[in-house]
Design a protein around this motif. Structure first.
Motif, PDB file in Angstrom:
ATOM      1  N   MET A 342       1.103   1.866   3.812  1.00 45.40           N
ATOM      2  CA  MET A 342       1.855   2.903   4.518  1.00 45.40           C
ATOM      3  C   MET A 342       3.133   3.277   3.766  1.00 45.40           C
ATOM      4  O   MET A 342       4.202   3.433   4.363  1.00 45.40           O
ATOM      5  CB  MET A 342       2.216   2.453   5.943  1.00 45.40           C
ATOM      6  N   ASP A 343       3.036   3.402   2.460  1.00 49.94           N
ATOM      7  CA  ASP A 343       4.207   3.773   1.655  1.00 49.94           C
ATOM      8  C   ASP A 343       3.788   4.814   0.617  1.00 49.94           C
ATOM      9  O   ASP A 343       2.654   5.283   0.623  1.00 49.94           O
ATOM     10  CB  ASP A 343       4.803   2.546   0.973  1.00 49.94           C
ATOM     11  N   MET A 344       4.722   5.205  -0.231  1.00 49.30           N
ATOM     12  CA  MET A 344       4.416   6.070  -1.371  1.00 49.30           C
ATOM     13  C   MET A 344       4.863   5.333  -2.622  1.00 49.30           C
ATOM     14  O   MET A 344       6.002   4.854  -2.708  1.00 49.30           O
ATOM     15  CB  MET A 344       5.117   7.422  -1.229  1.00 49.30           C
ATOM     16  N   ASP A 345       3.967   5.228  -3.562  1.00 51.28           N
ATOM     17  CA  ASP A 345       4.222   4.471  -4.786  1.00 51.28           C
ATOM     18  C   ASP A 345       5.423   5.074  -5.518  1.00 51.28           C
ATOM     19  O   ASP A 345       5.357   6.224  -5.988  1.00 51.28           O
ATOM     20  CB  ASP A 345       2.979   4.524  -5.672  1.00 51.28           C
ATOM     21  N   PRO A 346       6.541   4.347  -5.625  1.00 49.62           N
ATOM     22  CA  PRO A 346       7.745   4.928  -6.238  1.00 49.62           C
ATOM     23  C   PRO A 346       7.569   5.292  -7.716  1.00 49.62           C
ATOM     24  O   PRO A 346       8.314   6.130  -8.230  1.00 49.62           O
ATOM     25  CB  PRO A 346       8.793   3.825  -6.065  1.00 49.62           C
ATOM     26  N   ALA A 347       6.581   4.696  -8.387  1.00 47.03           N
ATOM     27  CA  ALA A 347       6.354   5.050  -9.791  1.00 47.03           C
ATOM     28  C   ALA A 347       5.865   6.488  -9.923  1.00 47.03           C
ATOM     29  O   ALA A 347       6.159   7.164 -10.918  1.00 47.03           O
ATOM     30  CB  ALA A 347       5.339   4.087 -10.410  1.00 47.03           C
ATOM     31  N   ARG A 348       5.138   6.988  -8.927  1.00 45.38           N
ATOM     32  CA  ARG A 348       4.577   8.340  -8.975  1.00 45.38           C
ATOM     33  C   ARG A 348       5.274   9.287  -8.007  1.00 45.38           C
ATOM     34  O   ARG A 348       5.203  10.499  -8.167  1.00 45.38           O
ATOM     35  CB  ARG A 348       3.076   8.304  -8.670  1.00 45.38           C
ATOM     36  N   TRP A 349       5.909   8.730  -6.989  1.00 46.57           N
ATOM     37  CA  TRP A 349       6.583   9.541  -5.972  1.00 46.57           C
ATOM     38  C   TRP A 349       8.008   9.002  -5.827  1.00 46.57           C
ATOM     39  O   TRP A 349       8.335   8.332  -4.848  1.00 46.57           O
ATOM     40  CB  TRP A 349       5.819   9.471  -4.647  1.00 46.57           C
TER      41      TRP A 349
END
Length: 425
Positions: A342-349
């Protein structure tokens, strides 16, 4: 006047006694504005929900026949304006819009079963099934036929029918498994529309068989069945049983519904002079659906998939540079670090908040694709497992698709506690 009034009450009481005697002889009991009737070993419930909406429930297990409707029905029974009556033709429930009649015991049609002789009688000894004959007719007060239930079935899955394997799916806490179904008359000029998202390429269901279930691998594309249909004969039907169901329409002038698993046959019939009135009846039964945000009624751009914040912004700028109308962009799966995080991958987002602010300034809205699946390494897996919120096999093992499907186990959204937790998350 006093004497006449007393005499009138005596006559009224006599009429009531005779009426109740006739009613009991035919095997029916009036409970408020409903019918509870016995037909052999079967219990039949006829229960109104509005002047033009009625529920039929029947089972070899009395408590199941009398139980309330299943998943998705939020309406309550409402018998105002309905009256019960009993005649030689059977037990009946009548409103200003519908007359529902349960034929007397032993009567399957114009002829009594007792009159069957010869070869047909020999066949009946062995192959007439486990259910007593129940025939139910639904008509308008003017006499026009809406629907005729000619028969029904309720059988334990078995090897002869080739469906015994489903018994392996039964968990100890589950109710007994039966295959249940009903058969309806299908006039040659009757046509059927609905049953949700089925992509076989035809609108009229007559002359076709529909497997009513959520089939991700359906031949023509994912099938998502909604067990509700309308006809050109002035009624709609809601099949009230949360199980995979096969519906065959109009073969040999018969329409047949057969559910893989159930404890009773239960369905709603909605009479309507217009299709809008039938849809209003469906809304009455299942509740009001909130309107979507305004942007969702415009063009929605989705693909499998946008892999990064940078790609989404480039696509958005490209649409606006070409002056193409678009309202929503969809960020599909694998935007997260793990399935179920339930997150957004900080490497891509790296900055979803800033991304949304920029998109909103360009008159875009965003949708996100949320998958209700959890891999064992995800942060919520143990919580869902501990609470028993996964869809599970009979032995309690969480389901996770085919052996090569490593996308995690599915949460059971029919569990109210699991659904509330998941929505809040």
């Amino acid at each position: 006047m006093h004497v006449l009034g007393t005499r009138s009450r005596e006559i009224g009481a006599l009429h009531w006694s005779v009426a109740m005697l006739v009613w009991i002889c035919f095997g029916g009991i009036a409970v408020g504005q409903q019918i509870v009737a016995s037909r052999g070993d079967a219990t039949v419930l006829i229960e109104p929900y509005a002047a033009n909406v009625v529920r039929v429930s029947l089972s070899l297990r009395r408590n199941d026949a009398l139980a309330g409707p299943g998943y998705g029905i939020s309406a309550k029974a409402a018998g105002a304006g309905w009256v019960t009556e009993s005649t030689e033709g059977g037990d009946a429930l009548r409103s200003s819009r519908m007359v529902v009649t349960v034929a007397p015991a032993g009567r399957r049609g114009p002829e009594s079963v007792a009159g069957v002789k010869g070869t047909q009688a020999d066949i009946a000894k062995f192959f007439n099934g486990s259910t007593p004959g129940v025939r139910i007719s639904i008509r308008t007060p003017e006499g026009a036929s809406l629907l005729e239930m000619q028969g029904w079935q309720m059988s334990v899955p078995n090897h002869k029918d080739g469906n015994a394997d489903i018994l392996y799916d039964r968990r100890p806490k589950d109710a007994p498994f039966f295959q249940v179904g009903a058969t309806f008359a299908s006039p040659k000029d009757e046509h059927y529309y609905g049953l949700g998202q089925n992509q076989e390429g035809y609108l009229d269901r007559r002359g076709h068989v529909v497997r009513c279930a959520h089939d991700y691998n359906a031949p023509a594309g994912q099938s998502v069945c909604v067990p509700f249909l309308v006809t050109n004969k002035g009624y709609g039907i809601v099949w009230d049983n949360p199980s995979a169901t096969t519906v065959s329409f109009g073969f040999n002038d018969v329409t047949r519904w057969t559910s893989d698993v159930g404890q009773r046959v239960s369905f709603f019939v909605i009479a309507g002079k217009t299709y809008d009135e039938i849809y209003a009846g469906y809304r009455l039964l299942t509740g009001d659906v909130p309107m979507l945000p305004k942007s969702a009624y415009g063009y929605i751009q989705c693909k499998q998939r946008y892999t990064s914040q940078e790609e989404v912004m480039a696509v958005a700028r490209g649409y606006r540079a070409r002056h193409l109308p678009i309202d929503d962009l969809v960020i599909d799966w694998f935007h997260y670090t793990k399935m179920g995080e339930m997150d957004m991958d900080p490497a891509r987002w790296p900055d979803p908040i800033a991304m949304n602010e920029q998109l909103h300034a360009m008159n875009f809205h965003t949708m996100i694709s949320v998958w209700p699946r959890f891999v064992p390494e995800s942060r919520y897996y143990e919580t869902v497992l501990k609470n028993g919120w996964f869809e599970a096999l009979a032995d309690g093992t969480p389901t996770n698709g085919l052996p090569y499907d490593r996308a995690g186990s599915d949460i059971d959204s029919t569990n109210p506690a699991a659904a509330k937790w998941f929505w809040g998350l």
